[in-house]
Design an enzyme around this catalytic site. Structure first.
Site, PDB file in Angstrom:
ATOM      1  N   ASP A 123       7.508   7.649   3.120  1.00  0.00           N
ATOM      2  CA  ASP A 123       6.927   6.389   2.671  1.00  0.00           C
ATOM      3  C   ASP A 123       6.689   6.420   1.170  1.00  0.00           C
ATOM      4  O   ASP A 123       5.991   7.290   0.657  1.00  0.00           O
ATOM      5  CB  ASP A 123       5.595   6.118   3.388  1.00  0.00           C
ATOM      6  CG  ASP A 123       5.785   5.450   4.732  1.00  0.00           C
ATOM      7  OD1 ASP A 123       6.699   4.623   4.846  1.00  0.00           O
ATOM      8  OD2 ASP A 123       5.022   5.748   5.663  1.00  0.00           O
ATOM      9  N   ASP A 128       9.176  13.404   0.555  1.00  0.00           N
ATOM     10  CA  ASP A 128       8.252  12.570   1.308  1.00  0.00           C
ATOM     11  C   ASP A 128       9.033  11.319   1.720  1.00  0.00           C
ATOM     12  O   ASP A 128      10.116  11.044   1.180  1.00  0.00           O
ATOM     13  CB  ASP A 128       7.052  12.207   0.430  1.00  0.00           C
ATOM     14  CG  ASP A 128       6.105  11.251   1.117  1.00  0.00           C
ATOM     15  OD1 ASP A 128       5.667  11.544   2.239  1.00  0.00           O
ATOM     16  OD2 ASP A 128       5.813  10.184   0.533  1.00  0.00           O
TER      17      ASP A 128
END
Length: 339
Positions: free
Chosen positions: A21, A19
């Site tokens: 952020d 991922d």
């Protein structure tokens, strides 16, 4: 390391899917250690991919952003919910069909790139509404989408993340805007494309046929649940949204395979732990006492976390946790739990 298997966590996997952020960067700055971790994976020849629910950037823009931070990335390594939503609509609609876009310019560009026609108003007769995060999305955009869906347009959400991480704490994400339409329409979207749906992770896993894939994320409700739905192992890092109290309260569909404070856990056996751990992992033990869980013993805070997960996940409701010794109090403080 408290996990069975290879000495280094990363040695058990052919590919690592990150991922973005809260894992690689926070808004516009890399998280400490992230650049070095990804560089080390590349140097070892391991496959790397990025899966993001953020629909405000195209894959090429994300790759440029990462490269500018010192993380070399190619557009084909980046899987976005915007591109996935556009591909889904391309397969469902005739070429050139109008699609009302609620979101950033990147989402409009993805819709146009697959041969569909982005529009802004319900009066344009959209066959579908696609909704993604955009910092400029306002009431007028949501009103047009409401009218279009009520008139029969298919409603596609790129993701339903309630919040976005920021330097000032969690801020409203696309899920908060989807909730506006959900309230106005009295129903859910027809399709949610991004995590926790498994499509992004499943696509990445197919790229290393015969090899194992590890998903690394900071959110239990998207990254970890999405990995579980895709049948993949996962590593929760505590650099973003989900914290230890949320982890202890996680249901079975949101429990990671491993936990680390940050990406050092990929390489350092002492910086990662498998959860849940055995009842006496690393010199710790947890007992039920006066309606709560009492941690006693000594050792690393991560080993204490593994024991706490085992105890908390065996109950229907997580009781309060308290320390039974000074060492336990220090471990709980390090984990962000009151002693």
């Amino acid at each position: 390391m408290s996990a069975d298997g290879p000495e280094r966590l990363v040695d058990g996997y052919a590919q690592v899917v990150f991922d973005l952020d809260g894992v690689i960067y926070l808004i516009d700055r890399p998280i400490p250690g992230a650049v070095e971790a990804v560089g080390r994976l590349h140097a070892e020849g391991r496959a790397v991919a990025y899966a993001t629910n953020n629909a405000s950037r195209r894959s090429s823009q994300v790759a440029d952003l990462l490269t500018g931070m010192g993380v070399p990335a190619r557009p084909d390594e980046v899987l976005t919910s915007a591109a996935a939503a556009a591909e889904l609509l391309r397969d469902r609609l005739p070429a050139g069909a109008p699609v009302l876009v609620v979101g950033a310019e990147a989402l409009r560009a993805e819709i146009a790139a697959v041969g569909l026609t982005p529009v802004d108003r319900a009066d344009d007769g959209p066959r579908a509404v696609v909704q993604g995060y955009g910092p400029q999305v306002g009431w007028t955009d949501l009103a047009e989408a409401t009218v279009a869906v009520r008139a029969g347009a298919t409603w596609i959400a790129t993701n339903t993340d309630r919040t976005l991480p920021s330097g000032r704490g969690p801020l409203p994400g696309n899920g908060a805007l989807v909730a506006v339409l959900r309230t106005a329409l009295g129903r859910d979207p027809d399709v949610v494309v991004g995590k926790p749906e498994p499509a992004l992770f499943a696509t990445a896993a197919r790229r290393v046929e015969g090899g194992r894939t590890l998903v690394v994320g900071d959110r239990l409700d998207t990254d970890i649940e999405g990995a579980r739905r895709a049948g993949l192992d996962s590593l929760l890092v505590l650099t973003g949204v989900s914290d230890v109290p949320e982890l202890l309260a996680a249901g079975p569909d949101r429990r990671p395979t491993f936990v680390a404070r940050d990406l050092a856990g990929l390489f350092d056996p002492a910086a990662v732990v498998r959860v849940p751990g055995p009842p006496d992992a690393g010199g710790w033990s947890v007992t039920a006492h006066d309606g709560g869980l009492e941690l006693t013993g000594s050792g690393s805070p991560l080993d204490a976390l593994a024991v706490l997960c085992a105890a908390a996940w065996s109950t229907t409701a997580v009781p309060p946790v308290r320390a039974g010794s000074p060492d336990a109090a220090r471990a709980l403080a390090a984990l962000g739990l009151p002693a």
